[in-house]
Design a protein around this motif. Structure first.
Motif, PDB file in Angstrom:
ATOM      1  N   GLY A 181       1.293  -1.201  -0.113  1.00  0.00           N
ATOM      2  CA  GLY A 181       0.132   0.235   0.081  1.00  0.00           C
ATOM      3  C   GLY A 181       0.875   1.525   0.178  1.00  0.00           C
ATOM      4  N   ASN A 182      -0.327   2.173   0.571  1.00  0.00           N
ATOM      5  CA  ASN A 182       0.895   3.500   0.285  1.00  0.00           C
ATOM      6  C   ASN A 182       2.308   3.821   1.954  1.00  0.00           C
ATOM      7  OD1 ASN A 182      -0.490   4.617  -1.437  1.00  0.00           O
ATOM      8  ND2 ASN A 182      -2.387   5.406  -0.406  1.00  0.00           N
ATOM      9  N   VAL A 183       3.332   3.962   0.908  1.00  0.00           N
ATOM     10  CA  VAL A 183       4.226   3.895   2.303  1.00  0.00           C
ATOM     11  C   VAL A 183       4.952   5.538   1.556  1.00  0.00           C
ATOM     12  CG1 VAL A 183       6.648   3.327   3.125  1.00  0.00           C
ATOM     13  CG2 VAL A 183       4.628   1.899   2.451  1.00  0.00           C
ATOM     14  N   GLU A 184       5.594   6.250   3.052  1.00  0.00           N
ATOM     15  CA  GLU A 184       6.506   7.644   2.401  1.00  0.00           C
ATOM     16  C   GLU A 184       7.397   6.975   2.159  1.00  0.00           C
ATOM     17  OE1 GLU A 184       5.092   6.270   5.418  1.00  0.00           O
ATOM     18  OE2 GLU A 184       3.335   7.547   5.949  1.00  0.00           O
ATOM     19  N   ARG A 185       7.870   8.002   1.144  1.00  0.00           N
ATOM     20  CA  ARG A 185       9.339   7.930   0.225  1.00  0.00           C
ATOM     21  C   ARG A 185      10.213   7.502   0.899  1.00  0.00           C
ATOM     22  NH1 ARG A 185       7.771   7.680  -5.144  1.00  0.00           N
ATOM     23  NH2 ARG A 185       6.491   7.480  -6.099  1.00  0.00           N
ATOM     24  N   GLU A 186      10.332   8.762   1.871  1.00  0.00           N
ATOM     25  CA  GLU A 186      11.419   8.619   2.816  1.00  0.00           C
ATOM     26  C   GLU A 186      12.374   6.817   3.966  1.00  0.00           C
ATOM     27  OE1 GLU A 186      10.035  10.179   6.236  1.00  0.00           O
ATOM     28  OE2 GLU A 186      10.380  11.807   4.969  1.00  0.00           O
ATOM     29  N   ARG A 187      10.508   6.091   3.524  1.00  0.00           N
ATOM     30  CA  ARG A 187      10.685   4.986   4.454  1.00  0.00           C
ATOM     31  C   ARG A 187      11.132   3.551   3.054  1.00  0.00           C
ATOM     32  NH1 ARG A 187       5.634   3.179   7.333  1.00  0.00           N
ATOM     33  NH2 ARG A 187       7.099   1.793   8.457  1.00  0.00           N
ATOM     34  N   ILE A 188      11.178   4.407   1.750  1.00  0.00           N
ATOM     35  CA  ILE A 188      11.878   2.785   1.500  1.00  0.00           C
ATOM     36  C   ILE A 188      13.264   2.516   1.140  1.00  0.00           C
ATOM     37  CG2 ILE A 188      12.109   2.256  -1.428  1.00  0.00           C
ATOM     38  CD1 ILE A 188       9.574   4.566  -1.868  1.00  0.00           C
ATOM     39  N   ALA A 189      14.480   3.009   1.459  1.00  0.00           N
ATOM     40  CA  ALA A 189      15.328   2.867   1.396  1.00  0.00           C
ATOM     41  C   ALA A 189      15.547   1.829   2.904  1.00  0.00           C
ATOM     42  CB  ALA A 189      16.348   3.807   1.829  1.00  0.00           C
ATOM     43  N   GLY A 190      14.779   1.864   3.964  1.00  0.00           N
ATOM     44  CA  GLY A 190      14.518   1.225   5.175  1.00  0.00           C
ATOM     45  C   GLY A 190      13.886  -0.379   4.487  1.00  0.00           C
ATOM     46  N   LEU A 191      13.336  -0.457   3.976  1.00  0.00           N
ATOM     47  CA  LEU A 191      12.247  -1.434   3.695  1.00  0.00           C
ATOM     48  C   LEU A 191      13.019  -2.118   2.721  1.00  0.00           C
ATOM     49  CD1 LEU A 191       9.421  -3.060   4.048  1.00  0.00           C
ATOM     50  CD2 LEU A 191       8.427  -0.952   1.774  1.00  0.00           C
ATOM     51  N   THR A 192      13.764  -1.397   1.661  1.00  0.00           N
ATOM     52  CA  THR A 192      14.925  -2.055   1.194  1.00  0.00           C
ATOM     53  C   THR A 192      15.443  -3.013   1.489  1.00  0.00           C
ATOM     54  OG1 THR A 192      14.054  -0.997  -0.655  1.00  0.00           O
ATOM     55  CG2 THR A 192      16.108  -1.533  -1.148  1.00  0.00           C
ATOM     56  N   ASP A 193      15.944  -2.307   2.195  1.00  0.00           N
ATOM     57  CA  ASP A 193      17.773  -2.707   3.306  1.00  0.00           C
ATOM     58  C   ASP A 193      16.921  -3.933   3.889  1.00  0.00           C
ATOM     59  OD1 ASP A 193      19.305  -0.860   2.803  1.00  0.00           O
ATOM     60  OD2 ASP A 193      19.308   0.347   4.408  1.00  0.00           O
ATOM     61  N   ALA A 194      16.241  -3.940   4.743  1.00  0.00           N
ATOM     62  CA  ALA A 194      15.419  -5.238   5.605  1.00  0.00           C
ATOM     63  C   ALA A 194      15.426  -6.609   4.527  1.00  0.00           C
ATOM     64  CB  ALA A 194      13.730  -4.357   5.806  1.00  0.00           C
ATOM     65  N   MET A 195      14.767  -5.993   3.485  1.00  0.00           N
ATOM     66  CA  MET A 195      14.247  -7.197   2.582  1.00  0.00           C
ATOM     67  C   MET A 195      16.009  -8.159   2.692  1.00  0.00           C
ATOM     68  SD  MET A 195      11.300  -7.701   2.581  1.00  0.00           S
ATOM     69  CE  MET A 195       9.558  -6.698   3.384  1.00  0.00           C
TER      70      MET A 195
END
Length: 176
Positions: free
Chosen positions: A53-67
């Protein structure tokens, strides 16, 4: 000039390589679609692991790192059936193999760690071939094909198109 939105509409999925996409298109073309059916465009064929769903763009890098910490081996997912789900959604369902279920659960754990809520409904891996397809006549048989995937992807849905933002590769087997 328009600035990009502060939020992105995201999902994690399995993205077919060219041979699998070709096979999906061949299957899709063998169905007899009713008038008004919205056939999925070739570049949008995929199987969702988790809709975020909708995620703040500033959180994408952390999400990518976690994956990046998700470890999985190459997936082999047999096609199970062709179905028309309620609402006229025509799909090809895949078997929920132990390795696919493990990957699905691992991605869910990383989403939770990032403060995001994975979908609670039962996981039904599938590829959507068309919407508004009630009354479709499906192809008479499914080939004994299995989708082999060596990666999952983070995808942004933007303005009716999909953009792969990141690929997460499977670990290599010792005998490869």
């Amino acid at each position: 000039m328009h600035s990009p939105s502060a939020v992105a509409r995201l999902f994690f999925g399995l993205w077919p390589d060219p041979p699998v996409r070709h096979e999906l298109l061949a299957l899709q073309q063998r169905w007899q679609w009713p008038r008004g059916a919205r056939v999925t465009a070739p570049e949008k064929l995929h199987a969702t692991l988790h809709f975020v769903g909708n995620v703040e763009r500033e959180r994408i890098a952390g999400l990518t790192d976690a994956m990046r910490s998700v470890r999985f081996e190459r997936l082999v997912m047999p096609w199970e059936s062709a179905q028309v789900w309620p609402g006229g959604i025509a799909v090809l369902e895949m078997a929920v193999t132990p390795s696919l279920q493990t990957l699905h659960e691992a991605v869910a754990i990383r989403l939770l760690e990032q403060g995001l809520t994975p979908e609670a409904r039962r996981y039904r891996p599938h590829v959507t071939l068309a919407r508004h397809a009630k009354g479709v006549v499906s192809a008479p048989d499914l080939p004994g094909m299995a989708w082999e995937a060596d990666a999952f992807v983070l995808v942004e849905s933007r303005g009716g198109r999909y953009e792969v933002l990141e690929r997460f590769q499977a670990i290599r087997n010792a005998d490869e």
